[in-house]
Design a protein around this motif. Structure first.
Motif, mmCIF file in Angstrom:
data_model
loop_
_atom_site.group_PDB
_atom_site.id
_atom_site.type_symbol
_atom_site.label_atom_id
_atom_site.label_comp_id
_atom_site.label_asym_id
_atom_site.label_seq_id
_atom_site.Cartn_x
_atom_site.Cartn_y
_atom_site.Cartn_z
ATOM 1 N N GLY A 9 0.786 -1.223 0.000
ATOM 2 C CA GLY A 9 0.000 0.000 0.000
ATOM 3 C C GLY A 9 0.814 1.267 0.000
ATOM 4 N N PHE A 10 2.155 1.150 -0.005
ATOM 5 C CA PHE A 10 3.035 2.314 -0.034
ATOM 6 C C PHE A 10 3.942 2.186 -1.258
ATOM 7 N N PRO A 11 3.462 2.615 -2.429
ATOM 8 C CA PRO A 11 4.212 2.385 -3.666
ATOM 9 C C PRO A 11 5.506 3.191 -3.726
ATOM 10 N N GLU A 12 6.533 2.558 -4.268
ATOM 11 C CA GLU A 12 7.804 3.219 -4.549
ATOM 12 C C GLU A 12 8.146 2.951 -6.014
ATOM 13 N N TYR A 13 8.335 4.018 -6.782
ATOM 14 C CA TYR A 13 8.502 3.900 -8.226
ATOM 15 C C TYR A 13 9.966 3.752 -8.621
ATOM 16 N N SER A 14 10.178 3.114 -9.754
ATOM 17 C CA SER A 14 11.504 3.065 -10.360
ATOM 18 C C SER A 14 11.845 4.446 -10.921
ATOM 19 N N PRO A 15 13.125 4.700 -11.245
ATOM 20 C CA PRO A 15 13.456 6.011 -11.837
ATOM 21 C C PRO A 15 12.651 6.326 -13.088
ATOM 22 N N ALA A 16 12.443 5.331 -13.973
ATOM 23 C CA ALA A 16 11.661 5.584 -15.193
ATOM 24 C C ALA A 16 10.207 5.907 -14.842
ATOM 25 N N GLN A 17 9.619 5.176 -13.884
ATOM 26 C CA GLN A 17 8.244 5.441 -13.470
ATOM 27 C C GLN A 17 8.133 6.810 -12.807
ATOM 28 N N ARG A 18 9.163 7.172 -12.071
ATOM 29 C CA ARG A 18 9.153 8.478 -11.410
ATOM 30 C C ARG A 18 9.169 9.607 -12.448
ATOM 31 N N VAL A 20 7.786 9.418 -15.397
ATOM 32 C CA VAL A 20 6.409 9.461 -15.890
ATOM 33 C C VAL A 20 5.522 10.224 -14.909
ATOM 34 N N GLU A 21 5.662 9.923 -13.618
ATOM 35 C CA GLU A 21 4.857 10.614 -12.612
ATOM 36 C C GLU A 21 5.107 12.117 -12.655
ATOM 37 N N GLN A 22 6.382 12.513 -12.778
ATOM 38 C CA GLN A 22 6.706 13.937 -12.805
ATOM 39 C C GLN A 22 6.109 14.618 -14.029
ATOM 40 N N ARG A 23 6.075 13.930 -15.173
ATOM 41 C CA ARG A 23 5.472 14.513 -16.369
ATOM 42 C C ARG A 23 3.969 14.715 -16.170
ATOM 43 N N PHE A 24 3.311 13.745 -15.541
ATOM 44 C CA PHE A 24 1.883 13.894 -15.236
ATOM 45 C C PHE A 24 1.671 15.092 -14.305
ATOM 46 N N THR A 338 5.899 3.962 -19.924
ATOM 47 C CA THR A 338 7.232 4.012 -19.359
ATOM 48 C C THR A 338 7.859 5.325 -19.813
ATOM 49 N N ALA A 339 9.113 5.541 -19.449
ATOM 50 C CA ALA A 339 9.824 6.743 -19.881
ATOM 51 C C ALA A 339 10.825 6.374 -20.973
#
Length: 438
Positions: A9-18, A20-24, A338-339
């Motif tokens: 329940g506490f997600p931690e993203y990979s650098p590529a996923q992070r 993507v999150e930052q672009r959103f 993905t990024a």
């Protein structure tokens, strides 16, 4: 030493996923600001009694906070489970310095004590907008909110979407016109329609005191869904009358009519939308991704009239929340996004030997001064190893310092050209890591 293990329940993203999150988040922030919303941030904790006041299920969602040394003491504070409750408190505390109507956006973490599952987390990021005013809030703000959401979602690489809209006055007036006593309980049951289906909802309504005819009328209302004002005639055809129902129909009609002109095809009247939180009093919203309706709502909210009040003055508002972590978690689960690379760097500046590292650092400094993200190679390995290092990280260009003139290599094509750090720039598509659809 305790064993290291993930906490569900506490997600931690990979650098590529992070990335993507930052672009959103960039899209969300920039679009909110295009619509004139200003940013605030509130504290992570609120008094437990304030959080508990938001509904009968609130206790199940609140994480209590206390010092380990004082664990036996009564828990006074809890982590906020949404951003609306702390925002209402913020308005009350700062009303003397805010300009009304106050347009705010807020992008922060929230915490909710529920069972983790696909797209639902105990810690997650939300992006909210709200408009609040003093004493009275003009109804046109309820029509504006879905236009902002439509603008944001149109920029997301997620495909088509639909914003479903209803009005609590319409629903409350309809239930009152039917003679149903427990209106709040009826709303909470209708809100479960997508999860448990109409038969189970009918049974729960009857168990709650509704007659079979009343339960059937509630279900018929919930079946109404139109992209235009046709919902009015369909509601009237059910034969229920009540002044509050009339108010709700008029309010919903205004939202749908404005949306049809400014975001055609993106907003529909869906009279099954109830929203379970007790503080909503007017328009309510739920956004779904077309083709992924089983995910449920990924963006929701509504109007509230009494959430922010000091007993003398009330600050009614309307707002909506984008479930950023929910959207990304579902898309990552489907391996849809993905990024283009796992690092922001567009250029790796090679190092000839450690004695020459200051020169490579100076080149990187000159590139960064012109807005080009880059890094210097960590080791003065053979150039082949430095190129493989860049390739593993997805860095598209390697810069080679030479006494007789620098060169840059596009390691994807193999093309190598003379360059000057004061003039060269990568193509626009390579300057920043981008979202890649699969």
């Amino acid at each position: 030493m305790s064993k290291i293990a993930p906490i569900s329940g506490f997600p931690e993203y990979s650098p590529a996923q992070r990335i993507v999150e930052q672009r959103f988040l960039d899209v969300i922030r920039e679009t909110f600001e295009l619509h004139g919303f200003c940013s605030i941030e509130t504290r992570a904790i609120e008094p437990v009694e304030r959080l508990r006041a938001q509904g009968e299920d609130a206790d199940k969602e609140i994480y209590g906070i206390s010092r380990l040394a004082a664990y036996a003491e009564e828990v006074r504070w809890g982590l906020h489970f949404d951003l609306t409750v702390p925002f209402a408190r913020y308005v009350l505390e700062n009303a003397g310095t805010l300009d009304f109507p106050f347009r705010r956006y807020q992008i922060q973490k929230a915490w909710r004590g529920e069972r983790p599952q696909e797209g639902r987390y105990r810690e997650f990021t939300q992006a909210d907008i709200d408009v609040v005013d003093v004493g009275m809030l003009a109804p046109h703000f309820e029509a504006e909110i879905p236009l902002v959401v439509a603008d944001v979602f149109a920029k997301f690489p997620i495909g088509d979407f639909v914003i479903q809209v209803n009005n609590r006055k319409l629903a409350n007036g309809f239930f009152a016109g039917l003679g149903i006593a427990d209106i709040a309980g009826t709303l909470r049951i209708i809100d479960k329609l997508d999860k448990i289906g109409p038969d189970a909802v009918r049974d729960l309504l009857i168990e709650g005191g509704a007659s079979a005819a009343q339960a059937q009328a509630c279900l018929r209302l919930a079946e109404i869904r139109t992209p235009d004002l046709a919902f009015i005639e369909q509601v009237r055809a059910l034969g229920v009358e009540h002044p509050l129902l009339d108010e709700g129909i008029d309010a919903l009609a205004q939202v749908i009519e404005i949306a049809a002109h400014n975001a055609p095809g993106k907003v529909v009247a869906a009279l099954k939308i109830a929203r379970g939180l007790d503080y909503y009093t007017g328009t309510v919203y739920e956004t779904q991704i077309v083709g992924q309706e089983s995910w449920g709502a990924v963006c929701s909210g509504g109007r509230y009239d009494a959430l922010a009040s000091d007993g003398k003055t009330t600050y009614p508002g309307v707002g909506i929340s984008i479930g950023v972590s929910r959207i990304l978690g579902l898309l990552f689960g489907l391996d849809r996004l993905t990024a283009s690379r796992a690092t922001p760097s567009a250029v790796l500046v090679a190092v000839n030997d450690e004695a020459d590292r200051p020169r490579s650092t100076a080149i990187a400094t000159a590139l960064r001064a012109r807005g080009i993200p880059c890094e210097v190679a960590p080791k003065a390995d053979k150039f082949g190893k430095q190129i493989r290092y860049a390739d593993r990280r997805g860095i598209p260009f390697v810069w080679f310092p030479h006494a007789d003139g620098d060169q840059v290599k596009d390691i994807r094509s193999g093309d190598q050209t003379p360059v000057d750090a004061a003039e060269w720039s990568p193509p626009d598509d390579d300057l920043r890591a981008a979202i890649v659809l699969r």
